[in-house]
Enzyme design. Structure first.
Site, PDB file in Angstrom:
ATOM      1  CB  SER A 144      -0.932  -0.021   1.213  1.00  0.00           C
ATOM      2  OG  SER A 144      -1.665  -1.215   1.241  1.00  0.00           O
ATOM      3  NE  ARG A 159       5.123  10.362  -2.743  1.00  0.00           N
ATOM      4  CZ  ARG A 159       4.822  10.787  -3.946  1.00  0.00           C
ATOM      5  NH1 ARG A 159       5.783  10.917  -4.845  1.00  0.00           N
ATOM      6  NH2 ARG A 159       3.581  11.076  -4.277  1.00  0.00           N
ATOM      7  CG  ASP A 197      -4.444  -0.260   0.158  1.00  0.00           C
ATOM      8  OD1 ASP A 197      -4.250   0.429  -0.866  1.00  0.00           O
ATOM      9  OD2 ASP A 197      -4.420   0.224   1.304  1.00  0.00           O
TER      10      ASP A 197
END
Length: 472
Positions: A144, A159, A197
């Protein structure tokens, strides 16, 4: 109940968190612009990331199979075994493991070795036949965080977000990292699909929903973080190399699921509201300057915004004046992130005499005695923060439905699959979000044809569905 200077100040703060119909429409228009730009180019700071996921089919509910799935989310790591029954239902066995805080800021090897060990333990307990026979199980990996995905089973981390900050993991293929440690432990598992997700939520809701309230058009998360995914025409994803698009078209593919990464919508703050407390929370976060939409919407940040406001009101001499100096304030009130959204849920709906339920919660959670007036202040501020959050949540949903023409035609209904603690448990969040959707360009008629349904275990089941479609 509030009087004088306190009342005036609280009303001023409430105004700063109010969201107008004019703003909503402007934000929806800008979101569509950012999304269109993100489908065409990479690395534009004003564009949404709009990550191609290489998921090119949506479940029908008839899929069958037993697969593994893992979910690395905000605070827990879940290992799941999913049995798809082929009739829109599934059976699920799972193990939830709290992620040690030190692993969120350690090294990639430490984190992925720990994950592999948890998978090993789960497989040994629940799939001993596979361990004995050596037959490898397919596993979908819900990751996620923003990734640059180059195929269904590969993607490099661009990131971190939430509380994670592991610098040496940036730019690495997270599937290869995990597979390396699984192989080292001789776990009979192959990581065959990488899914965000929110992509998992879209697939899971499509599997279970069975078009009962219209086709599922969006999968979204409103929990620790926020994000959304939807299905886009392949011809519109022009940042994908033409050779890849041609190859997919030759296989009959016409659409691909896009992970919007809408948590980073408007990082330049061209339209998003901005208060001094938003700025303070951003500076405290692991990724200042990024995910600014998420920091105004998601559960991880709402409580911290409230805490920052309470500290300011104390410094202004309006509340908690029994504490003469700031270092005498209860330690937990002075500690970032110690006021959580779960507590705000109670403040939101507290209708007890003198807000006694809130009084007990504040003493239990923050060791903070309060007066009735102070609790009224806290409740009003809570409601202002939550109302802004739910209103902003309406922006990406409305924008994607408009952009994709999902509601075009007569008597068309659409389904939105939602997952996450805020959308599922925060009192009135979905209702407030729908009220805001009705104020966007969709209008009340569009809002009435929209159905927001909870996709339970969406990310895990969706990751398993991704793995099912992969080539072994």
């Amino acid at each position: 109940m509030l009087t004088g200077e306190v009342r005036t100040r609280v009303e001023d703060i409430e105004k700063q968190f109010s969201v107008s119909e004019e703003f909503l429409k402007k934000a929806v228009t800008f979101f569509i612009e950012c999304a269109d730009k993100g489908l065409k180019v990479k690395n534009d700071p004003e564009a949404l990331l709009m990550i191609p996921t290489f998921v090119t089919s949506i479940p029908t509910g008839k899929e069958k199979g037993v697969l593994l799935a893992i979910d690395l989310g905000g605070t827990n790591f879940r290992v799941v075994s999913v049995a798809l029954n082929g009739d829109h239902t599934f059976d699920l066995v799972q193990a939830k493991n709290p992620i040690p805080v030190d692993l969120m800021k350690g090294t990639s090897d430490e984190l992925f070795r720990w994950m592999a060990e948890k998978i090993h333990d789960f497989v040994k307990e629940n799939h001993s036949n596979a361990v004995e026979s050596g037959n490898r199980l397919k596993m979908g990996f819900t990751f996620s965080f923003p990734i640059d995905q180059t195929s269904l089973d590969s993607g490099t981390l661009t990131r971190w977000s939430k509380h994670f900050n592991i610098p040496d993991c940036i730019g690495k293929d997270v599937v290869k990292l995990l597979q390396y440690h699984l192989d080292a432990l001789k776990v009979p598992v192959v990581v065959s699909a990488l899914a965000n997700d929110t992509v998992g939520t879209l697939l899971a809701r499509s599997y279970t929903g069975a078009d009962k309230e219209g086709k599922t058009k969006i999968g979204c998360i409103f929990g620790t973080g926020t994000n959304g995914a939807y299905e886009e025409d392949l011809d519109n994803i022009t940042k994908l190399p033409q050779s890849i698009r041609n190859e997919l078209k030759a296989k009959g593919v016409r659409k691909m699921v896009i992970n919007t990464e809408w948590g980073s919508f408007d990082n330049k703050l061209r339209v998003l509201p901005n208060t001094k407390w938003d700025e303070q929370v951003d500076k405290l976060s692991p990724n200042p300057g990024f995910h600014l939409f998420e920091k105004r919407v998601s559960g991880m940040f709402m409580g911290e915004i409230l805490r920052q406001i309470l500290l300011d009101l104390y410094r202004e001499g309006l509340i908690l004046q029994q504490y003469r100096t700031e270092d005498k304030l209860p330690h937990r009130l002075r500690t970032a992130w110690d006021l959580d959204t779960e507590a705000m849920s109670l403040f939101e709906i507290d209708d007890s005499t003198d807000l006694k339920a809130s009084e007990l919660k504040l003493e239990q959670m923050l060791r903070l005695p309060t007066t009735v007036e102070e609790r009224v202040v806290i409740q009003r501020l809570t409601r202002a923060i939550a109302h802004r959050s739910s209103s902003l949540a309406a922006v990406p949903i409305s924008a994607i439905l408009l952009k994709s023409h999902a509601l075009d035609g007569h008597n068309v209904n659409v389904d939105v699959g939602a997952d996450g603690s805020v959308v599922e448990f925060y009192p009135g969040f979905r209702t407030m979000m729908r009220d805001a959707i009705a104020q966007t360009q969709l209008g009340p008629k569009g809002e009435r044809r929209l159905h927001v349904n909870i996709a339970k275990d969406g990310s895990s089941v969706g990751a398993a569905l991704c793995a099912l479609s992969s080539e072994f």
